[in-house]
Scaffold this motif. Structure first.
Motif, PDB file in Angstrom:
ATOM      1  N   GLU A  95       0.828  -1.207   0.000  1.00  0.00           N
ATOM      2  CA  GLU A  95       0.000   0.000   0.000  1.00  0.00           C
ATOM      3  C   GLU A  95       0.863   1.257   0.000  1.00  0.00           C
ATOM      4  OE1 GLU A  95      -3.982  -1.553   2.383  1.00  0.00           O
ATOM      5  OE2 GLU A  95      -2.272  -0.781   3.524  1.00  0.00           O
ATOM      6  N   VAL A  96       1.930   1.240   0.787  1.00  0.00           N
ATOM      7  CA  VAL A  96       2.847   2.382   0.802  1.00  0.00           C
ATOM      8  C   VAL A  96       3.467   2.585  -0.574  1.00  0.00           C
ATOM      9  CG1 VAL A  96       4.959   3.307   1.817  1.00  0.00           C
ATOM     10  CG2 VAL A  96       3.323   2.081   3.259  1.00  0.00           C
ATOM     11  N   LYS A  97       3.793   1.503  -1.234  1.00  0.00           N
ATOM     12  CA  LYS A  97       4.381   1.587  -2.569  1.00  0.00           C
ATOM     13  C   LYS A  97       3.427   2.236  -3.559  1.00  0.00           C
ATOM     14  CE  LYS A  97       6.550  -1.297  -6.114  1.00  0.00           C
ATOM     15  NZ  LYS A  97       6.924  -2.684  -6.507  1.00  0.00           N
ATOM     16  N   GLN A  98       2.145   1.906  -3.450  1.00  0.00           N
ATOM     17  CA  GLN A  98       1.155   2.499  -4.350  1.00  0.00           C
ATOM     18  C   GLN A  98       0.981   3.991  -4.092  1.00  0.00           C
ATOM     19  OE1 GLN A  98      -2.401   0.197  -3.778  1.00  0.00           O
ATOM     20  NE2 GLN A  98      -1.595  -1.613  -4.833  1.00  0.00           N
ATOM     21  N   PHE A  99       1.078   4.404  -2.844  1.00  0.00           N
ATOM     22  CA  PHE A  99       0.937   5.823  -2.526  1.00  0.00           C
ATOM     23  C   PHE A  99       2.171   6.625  -2.950  1.00  0.00           C
ATOM     24  CE2 PHE A  99      -2.034   4.385   1.013  1.00  0.00           C
ATOM     25  CZ  PHE A  99      -3.172   4.771   0.324  1.00  0.00           C
ATOM     26  N   VAL A 100       3.347   6.068  -2.724  1.00  0.00           N
ATOM     27  CA  VAL A 100       4.587   6.818  -2.941  1.00  0.00           C
ATOM     28  C   VAL A 100       4.922   6.926  -4.426  1.00  0.00           C
ATOM     29  CG1 VAL A 100       7.054   6.839  -2.470  1.00  0.00           C
ATOM     30  CG2 VAL A 100       5.453   6.247  -0.655  1.00  0.00           C
ATOM     31  N   ARG A 101       4.779   5.838  -5.192  1.00  0.00           N
ATOM     32  CA  ARG A 101       5.052   5.800  -6.628  1.00  0.00           C
ATOM     33  C   ARG A 101       6.498   6.196  -6.941  1.00  0.00           C
ATOM     34  NH1 ARG A 101       0.559   5.670  -9.882  1.00  0.00           N
ATOM     35  NH2 ARG A 101       2.122   5.014 -11.425  1.00  0.00           N
ATOM     36  N   ASP A 102       7.427   5.433  -6.415  1.00  0.00           N
ATOM     37  CA  ASP A 102       8.847   5.711  -6.630  1.00  0.00           C
ATOM     38  C   ASP A 102       9.285   5.532  -8.077  1.00  0.00           C
ATOM     39  OD1 ASP A 102       9.710   6.576  -4.167  1.00  0.00           O
ATOM     40  OD2 ASP A 102      10.030   4.554  -3.380  1.00  0.00           O
ATOM     41  N   GLU A 103       8.512   4.819  -8.885  1.00  0.00           N
ATOM     42  CA  GLU A 103       8.921   4.590 -10.273  1.00  0.00           C
ATOM     43  C   GLU A 103       8.757   5.835 -11.137  1.00  0.00           C
ATOM     44  OE1 GLU A 103       4.479   3.695 -10.245  1.00  0.00           O
ATOM     45  OE2 GLU A 103       6.203   3.537  -8.877  1.00  0.00           O
ATOM     46  N   LEU A 104       8.082   6.857 -10.623  1.00  0.00           N
ATOM     47  CA  LEU A 104       7.869   8.094 -11.375  1.00  0.00           C
ATOM     48  C   LEU A 104       8.910   9.145 -10.992  1.00  0.00           C
ATOM     49  CD1 LEU A 104       3.983   8.270 -11.043  1.00  0.00           C
ATOM     50  CD2 LEU A 104       5.312   7.325 -12.942  1.00  0.00           C
ATOM     51  N   ILE A 105       8.899  10.249 -11.713  1.00  0.00           N
ATOM     52  CA  ILE A 105       9.854  11.321 -11.424  1.00  0.00           C
ATOM     53  C   ILE A 105       9.608  11.873 -10.026  1.00  0.00           C
ATOM     54  CG2 ILE A 105      10.663  13.600 -12.139  1.00  0.00           C
ATOM     55  CD1 ILE A 105       9.901  12.863 -14.988  1.00  0.00           C
ATOM     56  N   THR A 106       8.402  12.331  -9.785  1.00  0.00           N
ATOM     57  CA  THR A 106       7.984  12.734  -8.436  1.00  0.00           C
ATOM     58  C   THR A 106       6.582  12.188  -8.237  1.00  0.00           C
ATOM     59  OG1 THR A 106       9.291  14.763  -8.615  1.00  0.00           O
ATOM     60  CG2 THR A 106       7.696  14.639  -6.819  1.00  0.00           C
ATOM     61  N   GLY A 107       6.503  10.990  -7.710  1.00  0.00           N
ATOM     62  CA  GLY A 107       5.220  10.309  -7.604  1.00  0.00           C
ATOM     63  C   GLY A 107       4.339  10.807  -6.480  1.00  0.00           C
ATOM     64  N   SER A 108       4.931  11.486  -5.491  1.00  0.00           N
ATOM     65  CA  SER A 108       4.144  11.966  -4.358  1.00  0.00           C
ATOM     66  C   SER A 108       4.971  12.969  -3.564  1.00  0.00           C
ATOM     67  CB  SER A 108       3.727  10.802  -3.455  1.00  0.00           C
ATOM     68  OG  SER A 108       4.885  10.107  -3.001  1.00  0.00           O
ATOM     69  N   PHE A 109       4.301  13.736  -2.726  1.00  0.00           N
ATOM     70  CA  PHE A 109       5.004  14.645  -1.815  1.00  0.00           C
ATOM     71  C   PHE A 109       4.073  15.013  -0.675  1.00  0.00           C
ATOM     72  CE2 PHE A 109       3.120  17.541  -4.989  1.00  0.00           C
ATOM     73  CZ  PHE A 109       2.438  18.431  -4.176  1.00  0.00           C
ATOM     74  N   GLY A 110       4.674  15.588   0.386  1.00  0.00           N
ATOM     75  CA  GLY A 110       3.892  16.095   1.505  1.00  0.00           C
ATOM     76  C   GLY A 110       4.361  15.578   2.842  1.00  0.00           C
ATOM     77  N   GLY A 111       3.789  16.162   3.890  1.00  0.00           N
ATOM     78  CA  GLY A 111       4.029  15.691   5.241  1.00  0.00           C
ATOM     79  C   GLY A 111       5.130  16.426   5.970  1.00  0.00           C
ATOM     80  N   GLY A 112       5.309  16.040   7.225  1.00  0.00           N
ATOM     81  CA  GLY A 112       6.312  16.653   8.087  1.00  0.00           C
ATOM     82  C   GLY A 112       5.664  17.395   9.238  1.00  0.00           C
ATOM     83  N   PRO A 113       6.369  17.508  10.370  1.00  0.00           N
ATOM     84  CA  PRO A 113       5.808  18.229  11.523  1.00  0.00           C
ATOM     85  C   PRO A 113       5.758  19.732  11.266  1.00  0.00           C
ATOM     86  CG  PRO A 113       8.065  17.543  11.952  1.00  0.00           C
ATOM     87  CD  PRO A 113       7.692  16.944  10.645  1.00  0.00           C
TER      88      PRO A 113
END
Length: 396
Positions: free
Chosen positions: A38-56
């Motif tokens: 599930e984490v792999k589907q959200f992150v999408r490392d195979e793309l240039i920038t598959g996801s972003f966000g988060g942090g305190p």
């Protein structure tokens, strides 16, 4: 340098550009709460920038977390300019979230539809952001083809192409503000005929496709505060008009129209307008609408409205007497029982004497002529007999 060295160099270069921009704090949280696949589907490392966000968060803010939903042939990294402009305006970058549905950045891939898998992916991402941030409500911005996908993810229910798949109940209560940017909410003017997957009659952008009928049948479900529709007259991808309607309009969406911008400019060069829409509720003024009046004009309108209400209330009192009676009854509730008894007591005696004389004159004329006819006949012979009896003994 042979061709093998060149191929390896390009492969290393591509791998160095691929990945994500997920904050380590967010990544650790996902690994603890979700399965590796599930984490792999959200992150999408195979793309240039598959996801972003988060942090305190580094400081307190009145802004809410925002989920971006990209359009056709784009990915999460396509929002780099929006994220930059939001950050420059003081929006916390830790509250910006995006993932990629579909295959990422491609050139003219028209065999893409609004399939159930894409809708489920965006819905689960919205639920994930809600859990991670702990926010009561978040904001969602859907771009181009991502707008109808995001709206279906919020709406929930059954998938159009897979009725056996249940998305879940509506997420409206968890969405504060929704913005559609160059959204194909009514379809695209390029889908005049059902060619390719993008224009199919079930999950495509053809006018009145089953997917579009499903999301447009229900109304005002995208947010609890307000929904916006940002569209341009110069958009030649979605088009400003399609199917005899405005392509981007949807029930409850407040339109903000820009002129002269093409499709990509409307998406990525209007960050200031989008941010004003998100901050409208906290700012207290509607800066997102072009027809917004100044504060002085609003005061004049309110003053005139008060005078108008006063005049209308006076007219109602002169036209109708019922409000006055209601006021007397409220001030003196004890007189309610006495008031109705007095008119009843006065009217009762007046009605009885009027009925009696009407009965007597009708009976009197019938009885009076009878004794008048009978009395003279009986009295006359009696007088004659008395005279005869008196005179006869006097003569003898």
């Amino acid at each position: 340098m042979n061709w093998i060295t060149v191929a390896v160099a390009f492969a290393v270069l591509d791998l160095s550009l691929c990945g994500h921009n997920i904050h380590p704090h967010f990544m650790e949280w996902m690994k603890k709460n979700y399965k590796p696949e599930e984490v792999k589907q959200f992150v999408r490392d195979e793309l240039i920038t598959g996801s972003f966000g988060g942090g305190p968060l580094k400081k307190e803010t009145h802004d809410r977390p925002v989920v971006f939903v990209h359009g056709l042939n784009n990915e999460a990294g396509s929002f780099w300019k929006i994220a930059r402009d939001f950050d420059a305006a003081g929006f916390p970058p830790q509250y910006l979230f995006a993932t990629t549905w579909g295959r990422g950045v491609e050139q003219m891939n028209l065999n893409v539809a609004m399939a159930c898998g894409h809708v489920r992916h965006i819905r689960r991402w919205i639920e994930l952001v809600l859990k991670y941030t702990g926010a009561n409500q978040i904001d969602v911005i859907g771009y181009s083809m991502g707008s109808p996908i995001a709206r279906k993810a919020i709406l929930g229910g059954k998938c159009v192409d897979e009725p056996s798949v249940e998305l879940g109940p509506s997420l409206q209560s968890r969405i504060h503000t929704y913005i559609s940017v160059a959204g194909a909410n009514q379809g695209s003017h390029l889908c005049m005929f059902p060619f390719f997957d993008i224009c199919n009659m079930k999950t495509g952008l053809t006018c009145n496709s089953k997917f579009l009928e499903d999301i447009n049948w229900f109304k005002n479900y995208e947010s609890t505060y307000k929904s916006f529709n940002l569209a341009s007259t110069g958009d030649f991808v979605v088009g400003y008009m399609a199917c005899g309607k405005k392509s981007s309009e949807f029930a409850g969406g407040h339109e903000y129209k820009v002129d002269g911008m093409n499709h990509e400019q409307t998406e990525f060069d209007t960050a200031a307008i989008q941010l004003n829409m998100l901050r409208e509720s906290t700012a207290g003024l509607s800066k997102s609408r072009p027809s917004a009046k100044s504060a002085e004009e609003k005061k004049k309108k309110n003053a005139f409205a008060d005078v108008k209400k006063y005049l209308n209330s006076k007219r109602r009192d002169t036209r109708h007497t019922e409000p006055k009676k209601a006021a007397v009854l409220k001030s003196a509730p004890a007189k309610k029982d006495v008031a109705p008894k007095k008119p009843i007591q006065k009217r009762a005696p007046k009605a009885s004497p009027k009925a009696a004389p009407k009965a007597t004159p009708k009976a009197a004329p019938k009885k009076s002529p009878a004794p008048k006819k009978t009395d003279p006949k009986k009295a006359a012979p009696q007088k004659k007999d008395l005279k005869k009896d008196v005179k006869q003994p006097a003569r003898g």
